[in-house]
Motif scaffolding. Structure first.
Motif, PDB file in Angstrom:
ATOM      1  N   TYR A   4      64.988  27.912  30.261  1.00 25.76           N
ATOM      2  CA  TYR A   4      64.963  28.865  31.381  1.00 25.76           C
ATOM      3  C   TYR A   4      66.093  28.586  32.364  1.00 25.76           C
ATOM      4  CZ  TYR A   4      63.669  30.309  36.095  1.00 25.76           C
ATOM      5  OH  TYR A   4      63.700  30.794  37.383  1.00 25.76           O
ATOM      6  N   HIS A  18      69.001  30.261  31.194  1.00 25.50           N
ATOM      7  CA  HIS A  18      68.860  31.721  31.130  1.00 25.50           C
ATOM      8  C   HIS A  18      67.948  32.181  32.271  1.00 25.50           C
ATOM      9  CE1 HIS A  18      69.782  30.274  27.049  1.00 25.50           C
ATOM     10  NE2 HIS A  18      70.436  31.410  26.878  1.00 25.50           N
ATOM     11  N   PRO A  19      68.387  32.021  33.527  1.00 20.50           N
ATOM     12  CA  PRO A  19      67.508  32.301  34.682  1.00 20.50           C
ATOM     13  C   PRO A  19      67.151  33.769  34.859  1.00 20.50           C
ATOM     14  CG  PRO A  19      69.756  31.851  35.402  1.00 20.50           C
ATOM     15  CD  PRO A  19      69.718  31.570  33.936  1.00 20.50           C
ATOM     16  N   THR A  20      67.858  34.682  34.190  1.00 16.25           N
ATOM     17  CA  THR A  20      67.538  36.105  34.331  1.00 16.25           C
ATOM     18  C   THR A  20      66.427  36.546  33.376  1.00 16.25           C
ATOM     19  OG1 THR A  20      69.276  36.709  32.749  1.00 16.25           O
ATOM     20  CG2 THR A  20      69.890  36.625  35.085  1.00 16.25           C
ATOM     21  N   ALA A  21      66.010  35.664  32.482  1.00 20.90           N
ATOM     22  CA  ALA A  21      64.952  35.990  31.518  1.00 20.90           C
ATOM     23  C   ALA A  21      63.672  35.241  31.876  1.00 20.90           C
ATOM     24  CB  ALA A  21      65.394  35.633  30.102  1.00 20.90           C
ATOM     25  N   ASN A  22      62.548  35.801  31.464  1.00 17.86           N
ATOM     26  CA  ASN A  22      61.275  35.099  31.578  1.00 17.86           C
ATOM     27  C   ASN A  22      61.039  34.309  30.297  1.00 17.86           C
ATOM     28  OD1 ASN A  22      60.465  35.925  34.163  1.00 17.86           O
ATOM     29  ND2 ASN A  22      59.643  37.859  33.384  1.00 17.86           N
ATOM     30  N   THR A  38      60.891  41.444  37.762  1.00 17.42           N
ATOM     31  CA  THR A  38      61.992  42.378  37.507  1.00 17.42           C
ATOM     32  C   THR A  38      62.812  42.002  36.270  1.00 17.42           C
ATOM     33  OG1 THR A  38      63.500  41.139  38.951  1.00 17.42           O
ATOM     34  CG2 THR A  38      62.148  42.881  39.970  1.00 17.42           C
ATOM     35  N   ALA A  39      62.461  40.895  35.596  1.00 16.47           N
ATOM     36  CA  ALA A  39      63.219  40.469  34.415  1.00 16.47           C
ATOM     37  C   ALA A  39      63.029  41.468  33.278  1.00 16.47           C
ATOM     38  CB  ALA A  39      62.773  39.081  33.974  1.00 16.47           C
ATOM     39  N   SER A  40      64.107  41.746  32.576  1.00 12.11           N
ATOM     40  CA  SER A  40      64.050  42.705  31.468  1.00 12.11           C
ATOM     41  C   SER A  40      63.890  42.027  30.116  1.00 12.11           C
ATOM     42  CB  SER A  40      65.326  43.550  31.460  1.00 12.11           C
ATOM     43  OG  SER A  40      66.476  42.716  31.287  1.00 12.11           O
ATOM     44  N   GLU A  41      64.026  40.712  30.063  1.00 11.10           N
ATOM     45  CA  GLU A  41      64.000  39.981  28.801  1.00 11.10           C
ATOM     46  C   GLU A  41      62.941  38.887  28.836  1.00 11.10           C
ATOM     47  OE1 GLU A  41      67.084  37.450  25.910  1.00 11.10           O
ATOM     48  OE2 GLU A  41      67.683  38.063  27.932  1.00 11.10           O
ATOM     49  N   ASN A  47      59.532  36.268  36.707  1.00 14.79           N
ATOM     50  CA  ASN A  47      60.166  37.261  37.572  1.00 14.79           C
ATOM     51  C   ASN A  47      59.718  38.651  37.132  1.00 14.79           C
ATOM     52  OD1 ASN A  47      61.790  38.888  39.130  1.00 14.79           O
ATOM     53  ND2 ASN A  47      63.725  37.950  38.506  1.00 14.79           N
TER      54      ASN A  47
END
Length: 322
Positions: free
Chosen positions: A177, A180-184, A148-151, A146
């Motif tokens: 993953y 933790h779907p908001t992280a790459n 836009t992911a910040s992590e 993603n």
């Protein structure tokens, strides 16, 4: 009369040893056929050790003496002919498509970038696995990304992390993953590798430029077999680790001293010649890793932590013991 008694005692001990051997073989075979050779080899060595102990102590029990002697004999005979006596239950590669590993001067081997590989495995013609591997433009196992992911989370290791015989959506990093779907999450592992490849990746690759997001966690998945992949091991060098990088301690740091094959030419050459004696093939050498090997592995893991902290200060580097 004494000769007859001695022969009778020998026959009795032979019968006892054979019954013990048969019972142990049947029980272990029922529990785990694939490791039967290893267990019986251990029994053989135990018998030999006890045999020499009895000789040294001048034990007065010929029955016990002969039981261990015959048990060792049966075990070694079984090891030699086990391939024809018992068909091991294991997965067989039935077919493959796509790329294969290519030699790498630094890591030993790796998969080419922007490629794929499909493998079909079968088990006794009843069960099958259809595994698809896809690789991104850095040669990593492909994962969702993603922008836009910040992590960013990094995984290093061997087949347990890479996901040997499973598709892209069935690997350990992929399941991480999903939690933790908001992280790459990135999979830098490869089947057969050891900790030295992970250290080289962290030292020589520009990983921050290869990921999207701030690296917060670096995970290395360790298994005990990695101790045999950082140094000379008869079976490992014969099959795949001969061209792996070899690290030595230089002052307070580690440096690459060529490959394992270059550093251990004499033992590799010796065991290549000894391979003609098939009876020695199942016996590992060394029998177990040395304290020196354990210390070297610990140094490599520590260097991984120091390197990741230096190159990515915000990252936490952890080893997962599998």
């Amino acid at each position: 009369m004494q000769t007859i008694l001695y022969v009778l005692k020998s026959l009795i001990s032979l019968l006892i040893a054979f019954i013990a051997f048969a019972v142990i073989a049947i029980v272990i075979s029922a529990l785990n056929k694939q490791n039967l050779d290893a267990y019986l080899m251990g029994g053989a060595w135990l018998g030999i050790v006890l045999l020499f102990f009895l000789l040294r102590k001048k034990h007065k029990s010929p029955l016990v003496f002969h039981v261990f002697l015959y048990f060792s004999f049966f075990s070694f005979v079984f090891i030699v002919f086990s391939s024809s006596l018992i068909a091991p239950v294991q997965w067989q590669l039935a077919g493959q498509q796509g790329c294969d590993k290519e030699p790498d001067a630094t890591l030993g081997y790796r998969y080419p970038a922007d490629s794929f590989k499909r493998e079909v495995w079968v088990l006794n013609q009843h069960d099958s696995i259809d595994a698809m591997y896809t690789f991104d433009h850095y040669g990593r196992r492909k994962m969702p990304e993603n922008d836009t992911a910040s992590e960013a989370i990094l995984f290093f290791g061997c087949s347990h992390t890479f996901g040997d015989m499973v598709s892209d959506t069935q690997t350990l990093p992929y399941y991480y993953y999903l939690k933790h779907p908001t992280a790459n999450v990135y999979n830098y592992a490869l089947d057969g590798w050891g900790p030295q490849q992970a250290l080289i990746q962290l030292q020589q690759w520009d990983i921050p430029a290869q990921v999207c997001g701030k690296v917060t966690n670096v995970y290395y998945v360790y298994i005990p077999d990695h101790l045999r992949r950082i140094t000379f091991s008869k079976q490992h060098c014969k099959n795949w680790t001969e061209f792996f990088p070899y690290f030595i301690k230089s002052g307070d740091s580690l440096k690459i001293a060529g490959t394992i094959g270059e550093h251990f030419k004499k033992p590799i050459s010796f065991w290549d010649h000894m391979s003609a004696l098939k009876i020695l093939d199942p016996i590992p050498y060394p029998l177990w890793p040395s304290v020196k090997d354990e210390n070297l592995c610990a140094e490599i893991l520590l260097a991984m932590q120091k390197t990741s902290t230096a190159r990515v200060p915000a990252a936490r580097c952890k080893a997962i013991i599998y």
